[in-house]
Design a protein around this motif. Structure first.
Motif, mmCIF file in Angstrom:
data_model
loop_
_atom_site.group_PDB
_atom_site.id
_atom_site.type_symbol
_atom_site.label_atom_id
_atom_site.label_comp_id
_atom_site.label_asym_id
_atom_site.label_seq_id
_atom_site.Cartn_x
_atom_site.Cartn_y
_atom_site.Cartn_z
ATOM 1 N N LEU A 70 0.879 -1.269 0.019
ATOM 2 C CA LEU A 70 -0.066 -0.057 -0.188
ATOM 3 C C LEU A 70 0.847 1.295 0.061
ATOM 4 N N ASP A 119 -0.138 5.222 0.113
ATOM 5 C CA ASP A 119 -0.845 5.611 -1.162
ATOM 6 C C ASP A 119 -2.380 5.824 -1.005
ATOM 7 N N THR A 162 -4.331 7.319 -2.650
ATOM 8 C CA THR A 162 -5.193 7.205 -3.908
ATOM 9 C C THR A 162 -5.655 5.701 -4.306
ATOM 10 N N ASN A 163 -5.174 4.833 -3.438
ATOM 11 C CA ASN A 163 -5.629 3.482 -3.653
ATOM 12 C C ASN A 163 -6.688 3.086 -2.833
ATOM 13 N N HIS A 185 2.031 6.267 -8.037
ATOM 14 C CA HIS A 185 0.640 6.115 -7.249
ATOM 15 C C HIS A 185 -0.051 4.989 -8.129
ATOM 16 N N HIS A 186 -1.129 4.515 -7.204
ATOM 17 C CA HIS A 186 -1.999 3.587 -7.645
ATOM 18 C C HIS A 186 -2.301 4.101 -9.256
ATOM 19 N N GLY A 187 -2.329 2.859 -10.075
ATOM 20 C CA GLY A 187 -2.693 2.927 -11.448
ATOM 21 C C GLY A 187 -1.557 3.447 -12.291
#
Length: 938
Positions: A468, A491, A493-494, A542-544
């Protein structure tokens, strides 16, 4: 920086903050993408024959499913862009521009965080005849609003009653840097006329000795947005600057740099500066007599905004608002973001209240906090131990000073491991909280987003196992330095991180926490001590797969959201949370209050707190405050008293201090200073019903709680730049004293209206500046004629002890002998108000009668809360400015009629006031929950 250096670095707090501030000072220069776009603008302005290269391709405009779209082309490089326009049901307009065939997707997730929903539903509109090369539509309830899209060069003009109000790309600054692969990245934008070296384009950013690799080259966006006929624009917090935004290129008193929007941890920030601070809301409002308008630039990357003004000769009476031939000001702005797409919302109204409502419908209204949130909060970095907390708490009682919450900073934890306690200092945290709870009080503890890298620390271990953390471009977990030493960052944004983090607030997870423990999210810009500009490197992932540069300004907002959800989830049924955040973005109002950050104990910081909070409030985030007394430094008693007086009339009211400052609990300075501070805190508590009512209104209509003069006195051009006085709601005019040794001040009273001194009831009539006495024991505050405010005169040790106390209504009559006001009440803790379990009353005085009526459609017989407080009554009514002496005063209720006792009083020696102006009525048997009428008989 080596670990051994960091150990020495942290060993001395004073030296650390000196280095901290120096680092901040060095990195406030314009980013290269900002310089490039400004250079593009300069070239456009310098060349009289310049024409924007962006045009709509012929016959490309189509209307489908209510969306107006077309294809733009840049004639310099033949790149195509998708243009979309939405006319929204809320009365706003949205324009989006994106690359048609980008090398890779550009970040377009900001809307998923900032907006309460993606507003794709369109309002009815009509296409109207236009000249060749222009496509126009009329919209609005009265179909008096027009959008004209000019094809070549591309320009969009918004008009109301045929008067231009906003124009896009009027000066031709639209500049959309397309993404490139590494080989073609060597190419420069020829229209910028900048160096085409690979180093200046591909590796355009350096911070200190760190290179910021831009593998796909610069991808900035720039656009000019003009406000014809508007001399003043406001908003784009956070900056320590004036309410009316200053020019940034030329002009008297102009800044040399644009306003920067990039969340940063700035210790001891500069005063009167466009320097970026802790939060970013890219919302700008323009106001002129009879009209308001605003824009929201929905982008979370680093953003710069230039503001310039120009004179326009109105010989053709173009705007229809001024006499022919009069020279008027217009405001031009230039918006520049490092990445993302163009996604802009436009709001229109005759009044600013219409703008606030539209903006709230789009981004969400402020959440209604627990009632204690508007009380007084006592904080310090750090209260030493459990005994210290008990002694401070007892000190408030011993000195008869109410307060609601005591706060603990980072030293309460086990080695800066959040969700833990230093059990040597706080051996029984649950008992500590229960002792506070028994007095009706609460506690707040700090929880920051940097997680100590320690395999034995359960938060770190779980986050690591679940993958994470924010990562480097290489895929490894990012390791930086903050208060806990070597740290990693969740993160947020996850979605999985959001869910996991919210579970950490459960009582069985956060050991030692109880229902009266709430949360403070600090350092969430995010603050990283080991990185240039003391924040995350832009190339982190970050996520994505999104780079940090794309979403920097969202990070603290996402953290705030997860923490808030955690407090909601920890009880069943859920109770309202209280989470204070330092970083903020569009929509932060949905999750809790913010404060202005690490200010300094001097008069300049006291003075600047007013325009800072007014700016934040009109930008959709009304629940905010500034650290009373100044975070760093030692305020002298006079400054501390004046700061408490100002803080008592700000929405969030907290005293806070750095650990290297002298202790400054309110009683430590002795009389008369302790008495002065006690008196103003008690005055705050008497007005809690008004503050809570205003918070409720903000949660339903988006109105700021404290309001700039231009919001309340919208047609008075004398107040459009005024930011040293303000209104609480529409009823209290406040002028804080912000200069050392000052014992009087000039207060501006607008509109030939009647005002009354809040403390003495002396009558004053505007419109003019009047010098008002302001000895150290008094802040100038005035009741506006036409207002009714609810108060509770019995002041107890905290707000929860007052919920069954009676009310006093203060009626300040205007020149027509009329006044109105309202009162909102609920249980102050749960979400039962969403079921209709609340009391909302309207008070109206007219034609010699005072009426109390319900503003709720919910039947009192089914209203559990109304039944609970049915015994709460009005005990006193004070009427100011009554033009006749009544012989009798009769109360009419559903059950009976009865006569009320009254008296004519003079409160002290008042100049210019007759004793007949102050009527005090003793009241019994008038429930605050029921309808009733009081009749004044001659």
């Amino acid at each position: 920086m080596e670990n051994i250096q960091l150990t020495n670095f942290f060993s001395n707090t004073v030296n650390f903050f000196k280095a901290f501030f120096e680092t901040k000072r060095r990195f406030q220069t314009q980013s290269s993408f900002c310089r490039l776009n400004r250079a593009y603008a300069d070239k456009a302005l310098a060349n009289p024959s310049f024409v924007s290269p962006y045009s709509l391709i012929n016959d490309s405009i189509i209307i489908k499913d209510g969306i107006i779209s077309g294809c733009l082309i840049n004639s310099k490089n033949n790149l195509e862009f998708i243009f979309e326009l939405y006319i929204l049901e809320i009365g706003a307009v949205r324009i989006r521009i994106n690359e048609k065939n980008p090398l890779k997707p550009r970040y377009d997730k900001v809307k998923d965080w900032a907006l309460v929903q993606d507003p794709l539903i369109t309002l009815e509109y009509n296409q109207i005849p236009s000249k060749a090369g222009v496509t126009s539509f009329s919209f609005g309830k009265e179909k008096n609003q027009t959008i004209s899209i000019y094809h070549s060069p591309f320009r969009v003009e918004f008009l109301i009653d045929d008067i231009p109000t906003i124009i896009l790309n009027d000066r031709g600054f639209l500049n959309f840097e397309h993404l490139r692969d590494e080989e073609s990245n060597i190419e420069s934008l020829s229209e910028t006329n900048q160096s085409s070296s690979k180093n200046s384009i591909q590796n355009a950013e350096t911070s200190g000795d760190k290179l910021d690799p831009k593998l796909n080259g610069p991808g900035s966006i720039g656009l000019d947005i003009s406000f014809p006929g508007y001399s003043h624009v406001y908003g784009i917090p956070q900056h320590a600057s004036s309410l009316s935004l200053k020019e940034t290129r030329g002009g008297t008193g102009a800044y040399s740099d644009p306003y920067r929007l990039y969340n940063l941890d700035i210790f001891g920030y500069a005063i009167d500066s466009p320097q970026a601070l802790y939060g970013s809301i890219p919302f700008m409002m323009a106001h002129r007599k009879g009209a308001s308008t605003a824009i929201l630039w929905l982008n979370a990357s680093e953003t710069w905004v230039d503001v310039t003004k120009c004179k326009e000769n109105n010989k053709n009476n173009l705007f229809g608002l001024f006499n022919s031939g009069k020279s008027i000001n217009s405001t031009n702005t230039h918006w520049i973001s490092e990445s993302g797409i163009v996604d802009v919302f436009f709001f229109f109204g005759k009044t600013s209240s219409e703008i606030f409502h539209q903006y709230g419908l789009l981004t969400g209204f402020t959440s209604l906090p627990q009632y204690f949130g508007i009380g007084y909060h006592q904080c310090r970095w750090n209260y030493l131990d459990q005994k210290d907390v008990a002694e401070v708490d007892e000190g408030f009682d011993r000195h008869d000073i109410p307060y609601d919450v005591i706060w603990l900073d980072i030293e309460h934890t086990d080695g800066k491991r959040y969700f833990t306690w230093d059990l040597d200092k706080f051996p029984d945290p649950e008992k500590m909280q229960k002792d506070l709870m028994n007095k009706g009080r609460k506690m707040v503890t700090i929880i920051d987003p940097h997680i100590k890298r320690d395999e034995n620390y359960y938060i770190y271990k779980e986050a690591s196992d679940l993958d994470l953390f924010v990562k480097k471009a290489s895929g490894s977990v990012y390791d930086g330095i903050c208060w806990s030493g070597s740290s990693s960052w969740i993160d947020f944004t996850n979605p999985l991180a959001q869910e996991w983090w919210s579970k950490k607030f459960a009582f069985d997870q956060y050991k030692g926490s109880t229902e009266v423990l709430f949360t403070w999210n600090d350092m969430n810009e995010p603050s990283v001590f080991s990185s240039p500009e003391l924040t995350m490197p832009k190339d982190l992932i970050h996520h994505g797969g999104w780079e940090h540069r794309d979403l920097h300004n969202i990070y603290g907002f996402a953290y705030h959201k997860a923490s808030t959800q955690g407090l909601i989830n920890r009880t069943e049924p859920p109770r309202r949370p209280f989470v204070l955040s330092r970083a903020f973005f569009v929509g932060s109002q949905r999750y809790g209050p913010i404060w202005t950050g690490d200010n300094v104990a001097n008069w300049d910081y006291l003075a600047i707190s007013t325009p800072m909070l007014l700016t934040i409030g009109i930008s959709g985030l009304p629940f905010s405050g500034a650290d009373v007394g100044g975070f760093s430094g030692d305020p002298k008693p006079e400054l501390l008293v004046r700061w408490y007086q100002a803080g008592a009339f700000q929405p969030f009211f907290r005293g806070h201090a750095h650990r290297d400052t002298k202790r400054r609990e309110p009683w430590l300075f002795g009389d008369p200073y302790t008495s002065y501070i006690r008196d103003i805190i008690k005055e705050r508590y008497s007005l809690l019903p008004l503050w809570y009512t205003l918070l409720y209104e903000a949660s339903t209509n988006g109105m700021p709680i404290i309001r700039p003069m231009f919001v309340v006195c919208s047609d008075d051009e004398n107040v459009y730049e005024m930011d040293d006085q303000f209104f609480v709601g529409n009823s209290l005019l406040v002028k804080p004293i912000v200069e050392e040794g000052q014992t009087s001040t000039e207060v501006y009273f607008s509109g030939n209206e009647i005002y009354y001194d809040y403390f003495t009831f002396e009558k004053i009539r505007g419109s003019n500046k009047i010098r008002i006495k302001a000895p150290l024991n008094k802040i100038p505050v005035f009741l506006r004629g036409g207002s009714i405010i609810p108060k509770r005169q019995k002041i107890r040790n905290c707000s929860s002890a007052m919920h069954l106390d009676p009310f006093t209504l203060v009626i300040a009559l205007n020149e027509n002998n009329e006044a109105t006001g309202s009162l909102y009440l609920d249980d102050g803790e749960t979400y039962d108000y969403e079921k209709g379990y609340f009391v909302h009353r309207q008070f109206a005085f007219s034609a010699g009668k005072l009426e109390s009526t319900s503003l709720s459609s919910f039947d009192n017989d089914k209203n559990i809360y109304a039944k609970l407080i049915n015994s709460v009554h009005v005990e006193q009514i004070i009427v100011l400015g009554l033009d006749m002496k009544p012989s009798r005063i009769i109360a009419h209720t559903a059950d009976s009629d009865f006569e009320l006792q009254f008296d004519l009083k003079c409160f002290g020696t008042l100049s210019g006031i007759n004793t007949s102006d102050v009527l005090v009525i003793k009241v019994t048997n008038l429930s605050i929950t029921e309808d009733w009428t009081i009749e004044f008989l001659k």
